[in-house]
Design a protein around this motif. Sequence first.
Motif, PDB file in Angstrom:
ATOM      1  N   LEU A   1      39.203  44.118  43.354  1.00 23.38           N
ATOM      2  CA  LEU A   1      38.507  43.584  42.189  1.00 23.38           C
ATOM      3  C   LEU A   1      37.839  44.730  41.442  1.00 23.38           C
ATOM      4  O   LEU A   1      37.300  45.645  42.054  1.00 23.38           O
ATOM      5  N   ASP A   2      37.850  44.663  40.100  1.00 27.07           N
ATOM      6  CA  ASP A   2      37.178  45.708  39.336  1.00 27.07           C
ATOM      7  C   ASP A   2      35.698  45.368  39.171  1.00 27.07           C
ATOM      8  O   ASP A   2      35.246  44.280  39.511  1.00 27.07           O
TER       9      ASP A   2
ATOM     10  N   THR B   1      43.619  42.936  47.847  1.00 33.18           N
ATOM     11  CA  THR B   1      43.289  42.873  46.422  1.00 33.18           C
ATOM     12  C   THR B   1      42.148  43.837  46.126  1.00 33.18           C
ATOM     13  O   THR B   1      41.322  44.097  46.980  1.00 33.18           O
TER      14      THR B   1
ATOM     15  N   GLU C   1      38.631  40.378  49.233  1.00 32.32           N
ATOM     16  CA  GLU C   1      39.039  41.780  49.121  1.00 32.32           C
ATOM     17  C   GLU C   1      40.013  42.203  50.225  1.00 32.32           C
ATOM     18  O   GLU C   1      40.800  43.106  50.022  1.00 32.32           O
TER      19      GLU C   1
ATOM     20  N   ARG D   1      31.363  37.488  39.112  1.00 32.35           N
ATOM     21  CA  ARG D   1      31.320  36.540  40.226  1.00 32.35           C
ATOM     22  C   ARG D   1      29.956  36.503  40.909  1.00 32.35           C
ATOM     23  O   ARG D   1      29.403  35.437  41.174  1.00 32.35           O
TER      24      ARG D   1
ATOM     25  N   LEU E   1      33.537  37.219  48.511  1.00 33.55           N
ATOM     26  CA  LEU E   1      34.218  38.350  47.883  1.00 33.55           C
ATOM     27  C   LEU E   1      34.779  39.306  48.923  1.00 33.55           C
ATOM     28  O   LEU E   1      35.865  39.856  48.747  1.00 33.55           O
TER      29      LEU E   1
ATOM     30  N   GLU F   1      34.685  42.141  37.259  1.00 34.32           N
ATOM     31  CA  GLU F   1      34.947  40.889  37.986  1.00 34.32           C
ATOM     32  C   GLU F   1      33.929  40.678  39.107  1.00 34.32           C
ATOM     33  O   GLU F   1      33.459  39.559  39.330  1.00 34.32           O
ATOM     34  N   ILE F   2      33.558  41.751  39.796  1.00 36.44           N
ATOM     35  CA  ILE F   2      32.532  41.658  40.840  1.00 36.44           C
ATOM     36  C   ILE F   2      31.198  41.249  40.214  1.00 36.44           C
ATOM     37  O   ILE F   2      30.525  40.340  40.709  1.00 36.44           O
TER      38      ILE F   2
END
Length: 162
Positions: A4-5, A2, A55, A12, A51, A8-9
């Motif tokens: 994440l943009d 995945t 990822e 979170r 995360l 989103e990072i």
Amino acid sequence: MTELDWSEILLRLGVATLAGGAIGLNRDLHSKPIGLKTLGIVGLSTATAVLLAVEFTEPGKITDATSRVIQGILTGIGFLGAGVIVHESERFRVRGLTSAACTFLAACLGIACGTGQWRIVGVALALAFVLLTVGRRIERWLHRALGVRQDRHDRETPSSGA
């Protein structure tokens, strides 16, 4: 895998930092030996590690190998953090919690660097520096605003690393 943009990072890691910091602020206001900066860093650290696991997996699935590597690193860093906190020469007084939390964060950032997740590293590092820079000021301001005694903080010096 995945991807994440940035938003989103930031969401979170930012919410984890704020949630940890809020709990730490509560503990600090109740004169416990932990505060906004320390628990903010812990929230940021653990969110960073999770995360990283997210990822490198298929959506909703963490591989055993990834999980074991991260667990091993974080367990070892926990022992290092304990050594930073407890000092026999100071009659086992609790000090250095923020330094121990920063040690934990450095390990999480090392994992992130090792996996090449530069966006996660950048956001986590920026949040950590903001928290470490303004965290004490926010605690002191709230102590004054709420009329809470600051005896514990007055004994610490800025160079104590706490």
